[in-house]
Design a protein around this motif. Sequence first.
Motif, mmCIF file in Angstrom:
data_model
loop_
_atom_site.group_PDB
_atom_site.id
_atom_site.type_symbol
_atom_site.label_atom_id
_atom_site.label_comp_id
_atom_site.label_asym_id
_atom_site.label_seq_id
_atom_site.Cartn_x
_atom_site.Cartn_y
_atom_site.Cartn_z
ATOM 1 N N CYS A 64 8.456 19.305 30.065
ATOM 2 C CA CYS A 64 7.917 19.380 28.698
ATOM 3 C C CYS A 64 8.433 18.250 27.823
ATOM 4 C CB CYS A 64 8.295 20.726 28.082
ATOM 5 S SG CYS A 64 7.653 20.971 26.419
ATOM 6 N N PHE A 65 7.520 17.685 27.033
ATOM 7 C CA PHE A 65 7.905 16.713 26.007
ATOM 8 C C PHE A 65 7.914 17.437 24.675
ATOM 9 C CE2 PHE A 65 6.755 13.834 22.585
ATOM 10 C CZ PHE A 65 7.564 12.729 22.791
ATOM 11 N N GLY A 66 9.042 17.384 23.960
ATOM 12 C CA GLY A 66 9.141 18.027 22.648
ATOM 13 C C GLY A 66 9.053 16.992 21.541
ATOM 14 N N GLY A 67 8.233 17.286 20.536
ATOM 15 C CA GLY A 67 8.113 16.327 19.444
ATOM 16 C C GLY A 67 7.584 16.955 18.181
ATOM 17 N N HIS A 68 7.509 16.148 17.119
ATOM 18 C CA HIS A 68 6.960 16.643 15.849
ATOM 19 C C HIS A 68 6.045 15.614 15.204
ATOM 20 C CE1 HIS A 68 9.667 14.271 13.156
ATOM 21 N NE2 HIS A 68 10.546 14.410 14.130
ATOM 22 N N THR A 69 4.982 16.135 14.610
ATOM 23 C CA THR A 69 4.039 15.258 13.921
ATOM 24 C C THR A 69 4.321 15.188 12.423
ATOM 25 O OG1 THR A 69 2.607 17.195 13.987
ATOM 26 C CG2 THR A 69 2.021 15.363 15.434
ATOM 27 N N ASP A 70 5.138 16.108 11.901
ATOM 28 C CA ASP A 70 5.400 16.061 10.456
ATOM 29 C C ASP A 70 6.359 14.914 10.135
ATOM 30 O OD1 ASP A 70 7.433 17.517 11.778
ATOM 31 O OD2 ASP A 70 8.054 18.502 9.922
ATOM 32 N N VAL A 71 6.233 14.412 8.928
ATOM 33 C CA VAL A 71 7.071 13.297 8.476
ATOM 34 C C VAL A 71 7.709 13.664 7.141
ATOM 35 C CG1 VAL A 71 5.673 11.545 9.644
ATOM 36 C CG2 VAL A 71 5.147 12.143 7.258
ATOM 37 N N VAL A 72 8.749 12.937 6.776
ATOM 38 C CA VAL A 72 9.385 13.179 5.470
ATOM 39 C C VAL A 72 8.552 12.499 4.378
ATOM 40 C CG1 VAL A 72 11.708 13.431 6.422
ATOM 41 C CG2 VAL A 72 10.921 11.180 5.686
ATOM 42 N N PRO A 73 8.709 12.909 3.120
ATOM 43 C CA PRO A 73 7.948 12.272 2.033
ATOM 44 C C PRO A 73 8.231 10.769 1.967
ATOM 45 C CG PRO A 73 8.961 14.309 1.274
ATOM 46 C CD PRO A 73 9.506 14.047 2.648
ATOM 47 N N ILE A 74 7.313 10.029 1.304
ATOM 48 C CA ILE A 74 7.431 8.558 1.328
ATOM 49 C C ILE A 74 8.407 8.012 0.295
ATOM 50 C CG2 ILE A 74 5.148 8.168 2.303
ATOM 51 C CD1 ILE A 74 4.202 7.597 -0.608
ATOM 52 N N GLY A 75 8.813 8.853 -0.677
ATOM 53 C CA GLY A 75 9.671 8.333 -1.740
ATOM 54 C C GLY A 75 8.830 7.518 -2.705
ATOM 55 N N ASP A 76 9.419 6.495 -3.295
ATOM 56 C CA ASP A 76 8.739 5.657 -4.295
ATOM 57 C C ASP A 76 7.698 4.766 -3.603
ATOM 58 O OD1 ASP A 76 7.957 3.946 -6.272
ATOM 59 O OD2 ASP A 76 9.929 3.004 -6.542
ATOM 60 N N GLU A 77 6.411 5.133 -3.765
ATOM 61 C CA GLU A 77 5.354 4.412 -3.056
ATOM 62 C C GLU A 77 5.303 2.933 -3.419
ATOM 63 O OE1 GLU A 77 1.533 6.300 -3.067
ATOM 64 O OE2 GLU A 77 0.759 4.867 -1.578
ATOM 65 N N SER A 78 5.626 2.621 -4.692
ATOM 66 C CA SER A 78 5.536 1.221 -5.123
ATOM 67 C C SER A 78 6.607 0.355 -4.455
ATOM 68 C CB SER A 78 5.663 1.130 -6.647
ATOM 69 O OG SER A 78 6.959 1.530 -7.043
ATOM 70 N N ALA A 79 7.623 1.003 -3.896
ATOM 71 C CA ALA A 79 8.679 0.238 -3.222
ATOM 72 C C ALA A 79 8.278 -0.163 -1.801
ATOM 73 C CB ALA A 79 9.973 1.053 -3.180
ATOM 74 N N TRP A 80 7.180 0.427 -1.296
ATOM 75 C CA TRP A 80 6.736 0.083 0.067
ATOM 76 C C TRP A 80 6.022 -1.278 0.081
ATOM 77 C CZ3 TRP A 80 6.547 2.993 4.825
ATOM 78 C CH2 TRP A 80 7.225 4.222 4.772
ATOM 79 N N SER A 81 6.269 -2.070 1.131
ATOM 80 C CA SER A 81 5.566 -3.358 1.262
ATOM 81 C C SER A 81 4.178 -3.156 1.854
ATOM 82 C CB SER A 81 6.340 -4.302 2.180
ATOM 83 O OG SER A 81 7.698 -4.298 1.860
ATOM 84 N N PHE A 82 3.978 -2.006 2.525
ATOM 85 C CA PHE A 82 2.680 -1.711 3.155
ATOM 86 C C PHE A 82 2.305 -0.274 2.834
ATOM 87 C CE2 PHE A 82 5.081 -4.718 5.643
ATOM 88 C CZ PHE A 82 4.192 -5.756 5.825
#
Length: 381
Positions: free
Chosen positions: A66-84
């Motif tokens: 079995c491969f165990g994993g998760h599709t959920d992610v943490v919030p992005i934080g300040d979106e304007s700080a992202w370069s992409f």
Amino acid sequence: MNEIELTKSLINYKSITPENDGVLEFLENELTAIGFNCKRYKFTDKNTPDVDNLYAKFGNEEPNFCFGGHTDVVPIGDESAWSFDPFKGSENKGKIYGRGSSDMKSAIAAFICAAREFINSNKFKGSISMLITNDEEGPAINGTKKVLDKIYSEGEKIASCLVGEPTSPKNLGEMIKIGRRGSLMATINITGKQGHVAYPQWNLNPIEPLNKIIHELNSLKLDEGSEEFPPSNIEFVNISSSEGATNVVPNNASAQLNIRFNTDHTSEDLQKLIGEIVEKFTKNSDYKSQVDFYCTAEPFLTQRGKFTSIIKKSVDEITGLDSDLSTTGGTSDARFFKDYCEVVEFGLVGKSAHQIDENVEIEDISKLKNIYKNILKNYFN
Ligand SMILES: [Zn+2]
């Protein structure tokens, strides 16, 4: 879709925990096309959000890998700080940027492509499954643990599990996790009697016994550590007392601590130990004490043996490195798998996980796919 395209597609879903945003339906379609049998499990619990999960299986024979994993992610934080755009999977200078690129959508993509290539070019005895939750970054109440309970109650069995969390500190293939320490939180609350600081004979200052308790707990040496684990450690994370002016002895004082502990202890033993120390400094007095505990994980260790050797060999054959079998770091869903089967963790470099501009080296995704394929080959041989 190859593992790179699949990674980008997965990043496109805004599956911020616990929202699934259709990512599990997408996975279900991809896996069904390869021949996996997919089942969805939605769980509810009071005070936590409802969560969707997926269990997919190819074949019906034992052993079940079995491969165990998760599709959920943490919030992005300040979106304007992202370069992409955090949900676009943009490519730049050999990397893919986006929330979940490192933790851990690309590992899911790598495993799906590895399984497809392995299934299409090999006859093997056994089955390959994937347990994907959308509740790893959240409270983890309605995720992996409940899916395991449920599928086992339906007669399902897993022989061995690989959790695809990022495990490498700097370079892919440096580290495989074969165990983790446990985590116990405690809040110690002492009640005394509030009053004027100038008249100590009429007050009972709760800071006095609390101070002694903290000192005693900080002086404890829980263990020396072992070949597989560093020593267990107690860290106080907060001390506070009921508000008042500078001339008021407070009524209450409390302290919070977190213990990261190895397999020399259980959370139950540690709770008993803390309870005894609190008792020692408050008994035969008018002080009242209360201790609340919250254990998020018991420690575990998958003993070095056939399974860990297969994983190490499969990783080293592709990377040319000499990977380290380690028990460092925080907790993952491996803490739930360990109650059912042998489990190790191996995935990408985790440096940028949860950060602004989370990213993954494109080359590493394909390398990880080759490692996962090699693991399946060596496991079923
Ligand atoms: Zn993760």
